[in-house]
Design an enzyme around this catalytic site. Structure first.
Site, short mmCIF file in Angstrom:
data_model
loop_
_atom_site.label_atom_id
_atom_site.label_comp_id
_atom_site.label_asym_id
_atom_site.label_seq_id
_atom_site.Cartn_x
_atom_site.Cartn_y
_atom_site.Cartn_z
N LYS A 1 54.11 46.49 121.42
CA LYS A 1 52.58 46.36 121.35
C LYS A 1 51.95 47.00 122.59
CE LYS A 1 49.85 43.78 118.84
NZ LYS A 1 49.83 43.34 117.39
N VAL B 1 41.02 39.62 107.49
CA VAL B 1 42.08 39.08 106.77
C VAL B 1 41.43 37.67 105.73
CG1 VAL B 1 44.18 37.73 107.00
CG2 VAL B 1 43.63 39.94 108.09
P1 NAD Z 1 38.48 40.22 112.22
O1 NAD Z 1 38.08 40.71 113.70
O2 NAD Z 1 38.39 41.35 111.02
O3 NAD Z 1 38.09 39.13 112.06
C1 NAD Z 1 38.20 37.92 113.06
C2 NAD Z 1 37.12 36.80 112.60
O4 NAD Z 1 37.29 35.86 113.20
C3 NAD Z 1 35.56 37.68 112.89
O5 NAD Z 1 34.72 37.64 111.86
C4 NAD Z 1 35.03 36.80 114.12
O6 NAD Z 1 33.78 36.73 114.23
C5 NAD Z 1 35.87 35.48 114.07
N1 NAD Z 1 35.98 34.62 115.04
C6 NAD Z 1 36.34 34.95 116.35
N2 NAD Z 1 36.37 33.97 117.30
C7 NAD Z 1 36.00 32.92 116.48
C8 NAD Z 1 35.82 31.56 116.46
N3 NAD Z 1 36.12 31.31 118.04
N4 NAD Z 1 35.56 30.67 115.82
C9 NAD Z 1 35.42 31.19 114.66
N5 NAD Z 1 35.45 32.50 114.29
C10 NAD Z 1 35.96 33.41 115.06
O7 NAD Z 1 40.09 40.33 112.43
P2 NAD Z 1 41.29 40.26 111.34
O8 NAD Z 1 41.88 41.58 111.15
O9 NAD Z 1 40.59 39.42 110.21
O10 NAD Z 1 42.41 39.32 112.12
C11 NAD Z 1 42.61 38.03 112.10
C12 NAD Z 1 43.45 37.66 112.94
O11 NAD Z 1 44.75 37.79 112.25
C13 NAD Z 1 43.49 38.04 114.27
O12 NAD Z 1 44.29 36.95 115.04
C14 NAD Z 1 44.72 39.19 114.02
O13 NAD Z 1 45.52 39.46 115.46
C15 NAD Z 1 45.66 38.56 113.11
N6 NAD Z 1 46.51 39.49 112.25
C16 NAD Z 1 45.68 40.44 111.68
C17 NAD Z 1 46.39 41.34 110.78
C18 NAD Z 1 45.73 42.22 110.01
O14 NAD Z 1 46.25 43.08 109.14
N7 NAD Z 1 44.46 42.51 110.18
C19 NAD Z 1 47.77 41.37 110.65
C20 NAD Z 1 48.37 40.43 111.48
C21 NAD Z 1 47.60 39.34 112.27
#
Ligand code: NAD
Length: 367
Positions: A94, A198
């Site tokens: 990473k 997601v």
């Molecule tokens: P994203 O940034 O598109 O969405 C995250 C959402 O969470 C945002 O809308 C944000 O406003 C909200 N958020 C942040 N802090 C918050 C809180 N304290 N309470 C409520 N809402 C809150 O991210 P994503 O791509 O949807 O990923 C979500 C999670 O999944 C992350 O932790 C990421 O590391 C993990 N993840 C994502 C992927 C992927 O393919 N995108 C793959 C593996 C893991």
């Protein structure tokens, strides 16, 4: 004023890298700096037994360099476990770039970062993570082939989030099967925390199956957009005392911590966020004692890496979906082992991942 001797003695109390709490036999940690572009990045290569270390690059305004180092160490170990348990021939790595992606990210900085990645000759392969887009990866691709997650029109697999959401859905269904005896989620009360890329895609699967979905997000605009489109309830504020069947953390990590672990009134935790347990041993054990079934994050959010792996192995959408669907079976396997051996589900998942790595190590040593 502290004397130089004292300062050196103080520093000696903590070994800055190998003494880090999150250091876990990492193979290599690379610090990258470029004065002209302002790049300050750390690449963590945790393990390369199964293959090159693949993992995204996160750009985040860390409070300090210790925080960034801690994050890259934790995240890169998570990638080793994720690829191993998913059956991919990839190691774990990473990268983190210290800075605010909305104001400090420039094409020059991304290119310079790509040059550092290139200097590792393929031992580390990057992709996008928080603060990064497929377009950023396209820029990195200009200077190195060791990058995935590039745009579809440039031959990449495109946005991984919908696939990640499908994998989380599969893991959640496996948890329901184990806990409730049926994988049907109809009428289950499910809290989705974070409705970004997601979480937003996940709720579509949940609603299709007739689940009762409540969403929460710190971004009000995001909440309203989703509420206009789907039949969901919105919860504003701290929801950890609310009654629910399933909690799906899809925002940031460490939401299961000393404050929340005894408050949660759920039967299952299954979501996309990385490192959901603030302390995997302590909080994993408390969840087990409280009878809350935890679907290990590094397994059920593996859809994204399955998607980018397709770019390296040249397989198509059908195979991506088949591999992601298999998260259902692997999740069940973990629950069975956890029950049989009376260990937490996280420990069971780590064991299965490590066994695969050890087997490969043995095979490699016999060659
Ligand atoms: P994203 O940034 O598109 O969405 C995250 C959402 O969470 C945002 O809308 C944000 O406003 C909200 N958020 C942040 N802090 C918050 C809180 N304290 N309470 C409520 N809402 C809150 O991210 P994503 O791509 O949807 O990923 C979500 C999670 O999944 C992350 O932790 C990421 O590391 C993990 N993840 C994502 C992927 C992927 O393919 N995108 C793959 C593996 C893991």
């Amino acid at each position: 004023m502290i004397s130089d001797d004292l300062r050196i003695n103080d520093l000696k109390k903590v070994d800055p890298v190998f003494g880090q709490l999150s250091f876990d036999d990492h193979e290599q940690v690379i610090f990258c700096h470029d004065k002209d572009t302002g790049l300050k990045a750390i690449i963590g290569i945790h393990n390369t037994v199964l293959g090159p270390a693949l993992g995204g690059t996160r750009m985040w305004p860390y409070q300090n360099e210790w925080e960034a180092l801690n994050d890259v160490l934790r995240l890169s170990r998570g990638m080793t476990l994720k690829s191993a348990i998913t059956g991919l021939n990839l190691g774990g790595g990473k990268a983190v770039i210290i800075g605010d992606s909305s104001t400090q990210k420039t094409p020059e900085l991304m290119r310079k970062f790509g040059e550092f990645v290139h200097s590792l000759n393929g031992k580390y392969i990057t992709a996008e993570d928080v603060g990064m887009t497929t377009e950023d990866m396209d820029i990195v691709r200009e200077v190195t082939p060791y990058v995935t997650g590039i745009s579809e029109n440039k031959g990449g697999a495109g946005n991984p989030s919908p696939i990640t959401a499908f994998g989380v859905f599969m893991g959640m269904k496996a948890a329901a099967k184990f806990k409730f005896g049926t994988d049907v989620l109809e009428d289950r009360k499910i809290f989705v925390q974070g409705v970004g890329s997601v979480g937003g895609a996940l709720i579509e699967y949940l609603l299709d199956e007739g689940a009762k979905v409540t969403i929460t997000d710190i971004n009000k605009e995001c909440l309203e957009k989703i509420a206009k489109r789907y039949h969901v309830d919105i919860f504003d504020g701290d929801f950890f005392d609310e009654q629910m069947d399933i909690y799906a953390p899809c925002a940031l990590g460490a939401t299961i911590n000393d404050d929340t672990v005894y408050r949660l009134k759920t039967q299952i935790i299954a979501g996309a966020a990385n490192n959901q347990l603030a302390d995997e041993n302590v909080h994993g054990r408390i969840l087990k004692e409280r009878g809350i079934l935890y679907a290990p994050d590094f397994l059920i959010n593996a859809g994204g890496i399955i998607n980018v792996y397709a770019e390296l192995e040249n397989y198509g959408k059908q195979e991506i979906m088949r591999k992601t669907e298999n998260i259902f079976n692997t999740t069940l396997e973990i629950f069975e082992r956890s029950k049989r051996e009376d260990i937490t589900t996280n420990q069971a998942a780590v064991q299965i991942a490590n066994e695969r790595i050890e087997t490969r190590k043995l095979e490699n040593s016999k060659r």
